[in-house]
Design a protein around this motif. Structure first.
Motif, PDB file in Angstrom:
ATOM      1  N   LEU A   1      -9.575   1.347   3.178  1.00 42.76           N
ATOM      2  CA  LEU A   1     -10.475   0.244   3.486  1.00 42.76           C
ATOM      3  C   LEU A   1     -11.917   0.596   3.121  1.00 42.76           C
ATOM      4  CD1 LEU A   1     -10.641  -2.600   4.716  1.00 42.76           C
ATOM      5  CD2 LEU A   1     -10.972  -1.525   6.957  1.00 42.76           C
ATOM      6  N   ALA A   2     -12.329   1.804   3.458  1.00 42.42           N
ATOM      7  CA  ALA A   2     -13.681   2.252   3.096  1.00 42.42           C
ATOM      8  C   ALA A   2     -13.849   2.296   1.581  1.00 42.42           C
ATOM      9  CB  ALA A   2     -13.949   3.626   3.693  1.00 42.42           C
ATOM     10  N   ASP A   3     -12.814   2.755   0.878  1.00 44.33           N
ATOM     11  CA  ASP A   3     -12.872   2.840  -0.579  1.00 44.33           C
ATOM     12  C   ASP A   3     -12.921   1.452  -1.201  1.00 44.33           C
ATOM     13  OD1 ASP A   3     -12.965   4.176  -2.990  1.00 44.33           O
ATOM     14  OD2 ASP A   3     -10.792   4.489  -3.126  1.00 44.33           O
ATOM     15  N   TYR A   4     -12.187   0.514  -0.620  1.00 45.73           N
ATOM     16  CA  TYR A   4     -12.184  -0.862  -1.118  1.00 45.73           C
ATOM     17  C   TYR A   4     -13.598  -1.446  -1.113  1.00 45.73           C
ATOM     18  CZ  TYR A   4     -11.308  -5.893  -1.250  1.00 45.73           C
ATOM     19  OH  TYR A   4     -11.333  -7.225  -1.569  1.00 45.73           O
ATOM     20  N   TYR A   5     -14.374  -1.095  -0.095  1.00 44.29           N
ATOM     21  CA  TYR A   5     -15.750  -1.589   0.008  1.00 44.29           C
ATOM     22  C   TYR A   5     -16.759  -0.676  -0.688  1.00 44.29           C
ATOM     23  CZ  TYR A   5     -14.163  -5.113   3.324  1.00 44.29           C
ATOM     24  OH  TYR A   5     -13.528  -6.181   3.914  1.00 44.29           O
ATOM     25  N   GLY A   6     -16.271   0.338  -1.410  1.00 43.20           N
ATOM     26  CA  GLY A   6     -17.141   1.202  -2.202  1.00 43.20           C
ATOM     27  C   GLY A   6     -17.880   2.262  -1.404  1.00 43.20           C
ATOM     28  N   HIS A   7     -17.321   2.663  -0.261  1.00 39.25           N
ATOM     29  CA  HIS A   7     -18.031   3.607   0.602  1.00 39.25           C
ATOM     30  C   HIS A   7     -17.178   4.813   1.001  1.00 39.25           C
ATOM     31  CE1 HIS A   7     -21.914   1.699   1.413  1.00 39.25           C
ATOM     32  NE2 HIS A   7     -21.286   0.537   1.324  1.00 39.25           N
ATOM     33  N   LEU A   8     -16.258   5.211   0.131  1.00 36.37           N
ATOM     34  CA  LEU A   8     -15.432   6.369   0.450  1.00 36.37           C
ATOM     35  C   LEU A   8     -16.294   7.614   0.662  1.00 36.37           C
ATOM     36  CD1 LEU A   8     -12.484   7.451   0.701  1.00 36.37           C
ATOM     37  CD2 LEU A   8     -12.671   8.143  -1.680  1.00 36.37           C
ATOM     38  N   GLN A   9     -17.249   7.854  -0.228  1.00 38.54           N
ATOM     39  CA  GLN A   9     -18.088   9.058  -0.116  1.00 38.54           C
ATOM     40  C   GLN A   9     -19.044   8.966   1.064  1.00 38.54           C
ATOM     41  OE1 GLN A   9     -15.867  10.838  -2.165  1.00 38.54           O
ATOM     42  NE2 GLN A   9     -17.708  12.078  -1.958  1.00 38.54           N
ATOM     43  N   THR A  10     -19.507   7.760   1.375  1.00 36.65           N
ATOM     44  CA  THR A  10     -20.349   7.589   2.559  1.00 36.65           C
ATOM     45  C   THR A  10     -19.611   8.065   3.796  1.00 36.65           C
ATOM     46  OG1 THR A  10     -21.440   5.650   1.594  1.00 36.65           O
ATOM     47  CG2 THR A  10     -21.603   5.916   3.984  1.00 36.65           C
ATOM     48  N   ILE A  11     -18.365   7.614   3.939  1.00 35.31           N
ATOM     49  CA  ILE A  11     -17.560   8.003   5.091  1.00 35.31           C
ATOM     50  C   ILE A  11     -17.283   9.499   5.066  1.00 35.31           C
ATOM     51  CG2 ILE A  11     -15.355   7.698   6.264  1.00 35.31           C
ATOM     52  CD1 ILE A  11     -17.190   5.280   6.488  1.00 35.31           C
ATOM     53  N   ARG A  12     -16.949  10.021   3.922  1.00 40.64           N
ATOM     54  CA  ARG A  12     -16.568  11.435   3.837  1.00 40.64           C
ATOM     55  C   ARG A  12     -17.734  12.375   4.101  1.00 40.64           C
ATOM     56  NH1 ARG A  12     -12.847  14.429  -0.806  1.00 40.64           N
ATOM     57  NH2 ARG A  12     -12.717  16.417   0.341  1.00 40.64           N
ATOM     58  N   GLU A  13     -18.909  12.023   3.613  1.00 41.87           N
ATOM     59  CA  GLU A  13     -20.034  12.964   3.665  1.00 41.87           C
ATOM     60  C   GLU A  13     -21.004  12.715   4.822  1.00 41.87           C
ATOM     61  OE1 GLU A  13     -21.831  12.562  -0.173  1.00 41.87           O
ATOM     62  OE2 GLU A  13     -20.043  13.294  -1.240  1.00 41.87           O
ATOM     63  N   GLN A  14     -21.146  11.467   5.248  1.00 41.97           N
ATOM     64  CA  GLN A  14     -22.237  11.157   6.180  1.00 41.97           C
ATOM     65  C   GLN A  14     -21.804  10.877   7.613  1.00 41.97           C
ATOM     66  OE1 GLN A  14     -25.077   8.272   4.582  1.00 41.97           O
ATOM     67  NE2 GLN A  14     -24.440   8.772   2.500  1.00 41.97           N
ATOM     68  N   THR A  15     -20.501  10.690   7.853  1.00 43.07           N
ATOM     69  CA  THR A  15     -20.069  10.389   9.211  1.00 43.07           C
ATOM     70  C   THR A  15     -19.773  11.670   9.990  1.00 43.07           C
ATOM     71  OG1 THR A  15     -17.737  10.173   8.545  1.00 43.07           O
ATOM     72  CG2 THR A  15     -19.095   8.177   8.514  1.00 43.07           C
ATOM     73  N   LEU A  16     -19.669  11.516  11.299  1.00 41.79           N
ATOM     74  CA  LEU A  16     -19.362  12.650  12.167  1.00 41.79           C
ATOM     75  C   LEU A  16     -18.204  12.250  13.087  1.00 41.79           C
ATOM     76  CD1 LEU A  16     -21.930  14.857  14.120  1.00 41.79           C
ATOM     77  CD2 LEU A  16     -19.600  14.487  14.869  1.00 41.79           C
TER      78      LEU A  16
END
Length: 232
Positions: free
Chosen positions: A172-187
């Motif tokens: 779902l995150a990848d579908y919205y173009g934010h896979l790396q955001t989730i992987r790198e910036q979330t805790l």
């Protein structure tokens, strides 16, 4: 104008919900709770993400009274965070914070009432969870009914991830173009390590297992995701 409030911790699940909400609603507010959690860095992570993703407003609410009542390895430094293997023992894990979602969803609904939002969105999930009773669909629906009665206003509790596994949440995150955001910036890590985390706690295990499954089976996972969520 369609408005929503996202219960926002800065972790994988709530950030994915926020990313989706920003597509579905005209105005999105975030609410983060300072309950004296073991790793207060998550509040800073949530604040930075809310700014970078462009929410309308982000409220950090002091609910440290919860810390006085809820004994957990996430609220007490002298209770160790269990490793993944230890967390598989029978019974609730020590990371369960009693009453947390009861309090958070109730307060988020009051905030939604204040800002005239129609929905409260939370990233709880019954498919990949640690046996927490306040992550169940039955609980969320029951509390939603009670809160709506108490406020005399129909504020929806939305749970976009309720029936998704972690691989589908990554999709779902990848579908919205934010896979790396989730992987790198979330805790998400129970040991308070941003990004890929400690690799030892139950939260990191679920996150890593889901990511690996998604990366190795993208088409299959995305297809299964579409069964639950209306994606083009």
């Amino acid at each position: 104008m369609k408005r929503a409030v996202v219960v926002f911790s800065g972790g994988q699940d709530s950030t994915t919900c926020l990313i989706q909400a920003l597509k579905d609603y005209d105005e999105v507010h975030c609410i983060t709770f300072d309950y004296g959690q073991r790793h207060r860095f998550e509040i800073e992570v949530a604040q930075k993400l809310s700014i970078s993703l462009g929410v309308a407003a982000h409220k950090v609410l002091d609910v440290t009274l919860l810390n006085e009542l809820a004994v957990s390895s996430l609220t007490r430094d002298n209770i160790p965070v269990p490793s993944f293997d230890e967390s598989e023992a029978s019974g609730l894990p020590s990371t369960f914070v009693p009453g947390r979602n009861i309090l958070f969803l109730t307060l988020a609904a009051i905030y939604a009432y204040q800002v005239q939002a129609e929905a409260v969105i939370t990233g709880v999930c019954e498919t990949d969870f640690s046996g927490y009773p306040d992550c169940r669909d039955e609980f969320v629906k029951a509390l939603n009914h009670a809160v709506s009665l108490g406020l005399a206003k129909n504020i929806r509790f939305e749970t976009p991830l309720m029936w998704l596994d972690k691989a589908q949440t990554w999709a779902l995150a990848d579908y919205y173009g934010h896979l790396q955001t989730i992987r790198e910036q979330t805790l998400t890590c129970y040991n308070g390590i941003q990004g890929d985390g400690c690799g030892e706690c139950a939260a990191c295990h679920l996150r890593s297992k889901g990511l690996n499954h998604y990366l190795n089976n993208k088409d299959m996972v995305l297809s299964s995701l579409k069964k639950f969520i209306n994606l083009n």
